[in-house]
Design a protein around this motif. Structure first.
Motif, short mmCIF file in Angstrom:
data_model
loop_
_atom_site.label_atom_id
_atom_site.label_comp_id
_atom_site.label_asym_id
_atom_site.label_seq_id
_atom_site.Cartn_x
_atom_site.Cartn_y
_atom_site.Cartn_z
N SER A 1 71.91 48.92 46.48
CA SER A 1 71.98 50.29 46.11
C SER A 1 73.31 50.47 45.69
N CYS A 2 73.62 51.07 44.62
CA CYS A 2 75.06 51.43 44.10
C CYS A 2 75.59 52.47 44.77
N PRO A 3 76.92 52.19 45.47
CA PRO A 3 77.41 53.07 46.58
C PRO A 3 78.08 54.53 46.06
N LYS A 4 77.92 54.55 44.69
CA LYS A 4 78.33 55.70 43.93
C LYS A 4 77.21 56.87 43.85
N CYS A 5 75.93 56.09 42.89
CA CYS A 5 75.14 56.88 42.57
C CYS A 5 73.90 56.59 43.25
N ASP B 1 84.89 27.02 51.95
CA ASP B 1 84.38 27.58 53.01
C ASP B 1 84.00 29.04 52.65
N ASP B 2 84.88 29.47 51.51
CA ASP B 2 84.94 30.92 50.93
C ASP B 2 83.75 31.31 50.46
N ASP B 3 83.07 32.70 50.71
CA ASP B 3 81.94 33.05 50.09
C ASP B 3 82.17 33.41 48.34
N VAL B 4 81.06 33.12 47.70
CA VAL B 4 81.13 33.22 46.24
C VAL B 4 80.93 34.67 45.99
N LEU B 5 81.71 35.59 45.47
CA LEU B 5 81.34 37.03 45.03
C LEU B 5 81.15 36.99 43.75
N TYR B 6 80.48 37.95 43.20
CA TYR B 6 79.62 38.57 41.99
C TYR B 6 80.13 39.77 41.74
N GLU B 7 80.56 40.33 40.45
CA GLU B 7 80.78 41.52 40.14
C GLU B 7 79.78 42.05 39.29
N VAL B 8 78.81 43.23 39.74
CA VAL B 8 78.02 43.78 38.98
C VAL B 8 78.41 45.33 38.70
N LYS B 9 78.11 45.53 37.20
CA LYS B 9 78.08 46.77 36.78
C LYS B 9 76.90 47.66 36.91
N CYS B 10 77.12 48.78 37.46
CA CYS B 10 75.88 49.92 37.61
C CYS B 10 75.52 50.48 36.19
N PRO B 11 74.34 50.03 35.80
CA PRO B 11 74.00 50.69 34.45
C PRO B 11 73.98 52.16 34.37
N VAL B 12 73.83 52.92 35.43
CA VAL B 12 73.94 54.28 35.56
C VAL B 12 75.15 54.99 35.46
N ASN C 1 78.22 53.25 35.81
CA ASN C 1 79.49 52.12 35.21
C ASN C 1 80.38 51.57 36.61
N GLU C 2 79.94 51.78 37.76
CA GLU C 2 80.62 51.38 38.86
C GLU C 2 80.41 49.92 39.12
N ILE C 3 81.70 49.41 39.29
CA ILE C 3 81.80 48.12 39.27
C ILE C 3 81.49 47.53 40.74
N ILE C 4 80.64 46.87 41.30
CA ILE C 4 80.13 46.46 42.49
C ILE C 4 80.42 45.15 42.98
N THR C 5 81.10 44.78 43.81
CA THR C 5 81.39 43.45 44.43
C THR C 5 80.28 43.10 45.57
N ILE C 6 79.57 41.70 45.11
CA ILE C 6 78.48 41.60 46.16
C ILE C 6 78.74 40.22 46.42
N ASP C 7 78.08 39.58 47.53
CA ASP C 7 78.15 37.99 47.80
C ASP C 7 76.65 37.50 47.50
N GLU C 8 76.53 36.19 47.76
CA GLU C 8 75.43 35.42 47.73
C GLU C 8 74.08 35.91 48.39
N ASP C 9 74.77 36.30 49.79
CA ASP C 9 73.47 36.71 50.51
C ASP C 9 72.69 37.91 50.03
N THR C 10 73.68 38.82 49.67
CA THR C 10 73.08 40.11 48.87
C THR C 10 72.38 39.90 47.73
#
Length: 149
Positions: free
Chosen positions: A127-131, A98-109, A111-120
């Motif tokens: 959009s990167c929340p930092k830049c 039942d848990d959502d699958v989460l992915y970690e993505v690194k912003c190339p600009v 280097n912020e690590i962003i956690t996103i779910d399958e829907d995203t």
């Protein structure tokens, strides 16, 4: 000297001393020597049985070792699997589907690590929340459906 040999020696001693087996002490000594002979034969039988069991156990152990080697050989083929973790026992793994699958993505600009779910990921971008850089995703359906396990 084995127990059988010792009991035979005692019988020979008793006969060599010419003990009268019709009288009290002679009857007692004769009965004791008879009993010792019976005990020595019984112990010899038990020792033979124990040796036979030991030999069977050795053979079973060798066969189990061969089976274990054969089964371990099958496991080596699975070692190349990229998504299997052999360190965890299947009994200890608690799958919660039942848990959502989460992915970690690194912003190339930034280097912020962003956690996103399958829907995203399915939306194709975030959009990167930092830049505020727009990160785009391509989902390969065949890859996500194809599993080696």
């Amino acid at each position: 000297m084995t127990l059988s040999e010792k009991s035979a020696y005692l019988r020979g001693l008793m006969e060599g001393l010419k003990i009268d087996t019709d009288k009290g002490e002679g009857k007692l000594l004769s009965a004791i020597v008879d009993m010792l002979e019976d005990v020595s034969y019984a112990i010899s039988d038990i020792e033979a049985d124990a040796q036979a069991v030991s030999d069977e156990l050795d053979q079973i152990e060798e066969e189990l070792d061969a089976i274990e080697e054969y089964l371990d050989g099958d496991e080596d083929e699975d070692d190349d699997c990229c998504c299997c973790d052999d360190d965890e026992d299947d009994e200890d793994v608690d799958f919660d589907y039942d848990d959502d699958v989460l992915y970690e993505v690194k912003c190339p600009v930034c280097n912020e690590i962003i956690t996103i779910d399958e829907d995203t990921v399915a939306q194709g971008s975030v959009s990167c929340p930092k830049c505020n850089e727009t990160l785009e995703f391509e989902v390969d359906e065949e890859e996500s459906e194809d599993s080696c396990c």
